[in-house]
Design an enzyme around this catalytic site. Structure first.
Site: not given
Length: 619
Positions: A124, A494, A520
């Site tokens: 991120k 995720e 993921s």
């Protein structure tokens, strides 16, 4: 000519107090009037992809100051998705993207910095900094920490290459002995750097090259290799060159919004599809496009997914190749070169690696290993792994004996010899996902491109994991995990554990998984995420019942809930009759902090990049 932003706090008698404070940070009399370059670092000891970044800011700063600027470093937060995975910590991962973007904006605007270098790496952090850079629209260069070396170990006297996902799958597989599981775990992540496959972190760092905002090699040069030092030094030199072009020559082509234009977003998407990047990249590209005020949408991604072939196959889609192999084959520039020869690339766009007046075409002429005449470039892409566990950057200088320039059977293929003529990502739509959903086709077995099964519905990832491990899920099921979207989670978790456990139980090719959450970059198999609208926003996924027939047709780009419109309308009425409890999970126990509730209040569904709903913030 544009005036230096920093002049706001460094010029005039009324800024005596600000200048006094600048002096206390080390600024001298003859420094005032120089551009102030912010360095956004993301060093943390929590994340292997960032554990080696502590001194990288100083490297960049030295180059900035040598080129006539003032360098000032600050830090952002960084969440490790792998460590946060499988528990409440994952709720914080995607929301951290917005915090990172905001924190960079806050620091840069509060101190009136003139330009920016972003030192990022993992999931991120690169997207958050990218959003901030495009929001601020001041000269910027990205330089990441680089990928981890692939793990290696011997099992049954056979040397195998490993990554994080292998450790997770082995741990959940009862047929793997405790000894072998421990051996895999200890070998899977041997060095500092972002996890070694084409997971989200490496995908995003590759995409910054295609967007034109980072230097060649940024996405593929190993974190441990001494050649990576030069990328940090060159980032400092390049940001100063861009700064001078903008502030001294009024050259707006040096600004990130003019570099990361619509064509650049198409280039990044073409790269993403060609290399089978993480499905999370779609989320982040859409968010970045909104910050850049570029009208780039899911429709554009869908259009391109039908045109671009799959040219580069990397773990987790194959155990054969990792990022170190992509680099040996020419890295991002090698893939872009093949896209160019296939007529699928815009080369008339600016790039931070190009000199003034140059563009991506000139960058490829130098850095595409299939056309360059520069032996130094060839040596650069021969940088390889050492196989020595370490947390230190630049700790080795090993090289491959040769480049991988085999475009027929190598890591990177030409269009003629593509892994498949269909790209590595696809957008599906239908009554189950009216605004679309994403599947990483690079990781889907050909036998599963068309799949029909019965819904097995779970209101949370935790319940799904329990159901998979408890034997509820059987071959032919379509596992549906809902209320895990940006608003419903909140935070859009995720789903790596559910997909890993399906594999470990031998169901990886026998089941599909659909969610309004995300996956993921380590996920493979028939895993469909980003279902929009999400359940919490009134999406059809909230109306699915156990046993419903779900039809998935990737070649036709369709996903259908085989329930009549009348039946769905009746289910929707029943849901609305729940009043305040409508569009909320039944029986889910989950602590949601005030910080996460604040995020959920403004979150949009995945088809909008899960960014804030700006309509709720307008006057």
């Amino acid at each position: 000519m544009p005036k230096l932003r920093s002049a706001t706090s460094t010029e005039g008698r009324n800024m005596a107090g600000a200048r006094a404070l600048w002096r206390a940070t080390g600024v001298k009399d003859n420094d005032f009037g120089k551009p102030i370059i912010a360095i956004a670092n993301s060093f943390t000891q929590f994340v292997p992809g960032h554990v080696h970044l502590k001194d990288m800011g100083s490297l960049v700063a030295s180059a900035i100051e040598e080129a006539g600027g003032i360098a000032k470093e600050f830090n952002t937060i960084a969440v490790d998705d792998g460590i946060a995975m499988g528990h409440g910590g994952m709720l914080y991962s995607l929301p951290s993207r917005e915090l990172i973007a905001d924190s960079v904006e806050y620091m840069v605007n509060a101190h009136c910095a003139d330009a920016l270098v972003c030192i990022s790496n993992c999931d991120k952090i690169t997207p958050g900094m990218l959003m901030a850079a495009l929001r601020l629209n001041i000269p910027v260069v990205f330089v990441s920490g680089g990928p981890m070396e692939a793990g290696k170990t011997k099992l049954s006297d056979k040397l195998i290459k490993l990554d994080l996902v292998d450790a997770m799958v082995a741990a959940a597989d009862s047929s793997v002995s405790d000894e072998d599981s421990a051996k895999i775990e200890r070998s899977a992540c041997p060095t500092c750097g972002s996890c070694s496959g084409m997971f989200t972190a490496n995908s995003m760092n590759c995409l910054t090259e295609a967007l034109g905002l980072s230097l060649p090699g940024n996405g593929s040069m190993l974190a441990t290799h001494s050649d990576r030092r030069e990328l940090f030094l060159e980032a400092g030199r390049r940001v100063m060159a861009l700064t001078k072009r903008y502030y001294e020559q009024d050259d707006t082509s040096a600004l990130p919004r003019n570099i990361a234009c619509f064509k650049a977003f198409e280039n990044a998407t073409a790269l993403d599809i060609a290399m089978g990047g993480s499905s999370n990249t779609v989320l982040h590209l859409l968010a970045a496009a909104q910050e850049a005020e570029v009208a780039f949408t899911m429709d554009d991604i869908d259009r391109m997914s039908r045109l671009v072939p799959h040219l580069c196959k990397v773990a987790p889609s194959t155990p054969k190749y990792h990022m170190e192999d992509v680099h040996r084959a020419g890295g991002v520039m090698g893939i872009l070169g093949e896209l160019d020869r296939a007529g699928l690339l815009h080369t008339d766009v600016p790039h931070v690696a190009a000199d003034a007046g140059g563009n991506l075409k000139s960058v490829l002429a130098k850095y595409d290993v299939m056309q360059t005449q520069d032996d130094n470039v060839k040596q650069f892409f021969m940088a390889g792994p050492a196989g020595i566990p370490t947390t230190k950057a630049f700790s080795q200088d090993c090289r491959w004996p040769s480049l991988d320039d085999d475009r027929r059977e190598g890591c990177i293929r030409s269009r003629e010899f593509a892994f498949s003529q269909e790209g590595g990502l696809a957008v599906l739509s239908g009554n189950l996902a009216e605004n679309g959903c994403i599947v990483k086709t690079a990781g889907v077995d050909e036998s599963n491109l068309i799949f029909v099964g019965s819904a097995r519905v779970y209101e949370s990832q935790d319940d799904a994991v329990a159901g998979i491990l408890g034997g509820e899920v059987v071959a032919g099921d379509v596992v549906v995990i809902r209320y895990e979207g940006p608003k419903g989670g909140p935070g859009m978790q995720e789903m790596l554990y559910p997909t890993s456990y399906l594999k470990s139980r031998g169901l990886g090719k026998a089941c599909a998984l659909i969610t309004d959450g995300r996956f993921s970059g380590g996920t493979s198999g028939l895993s469909i995420g980003h279902v929009s609208p999400e359940a919490a926003a009134g999406g059809t996924i909230a109306l699915i019942e156990n046993g419903d027939r779900i039809e998935i047709d990737i070649p036709a780009r369709s996903i259908k809930l085989a329930v009549s419109d009348a039946e769905l309308a009746g289910r929707r009425e029943t849901m609305l009759a729940r009043g305040p409890m409508a569009w909320k999970p039944v029986g889910r126990e989950r602590f949601v902090s005030m910080a996460l509730k604040a995020y959920a209040m403004l979150a949009t569904s995945a088809d909008k990049g899960a960014v804030r709903d700006r309509s709720k913030l307008e006057d």
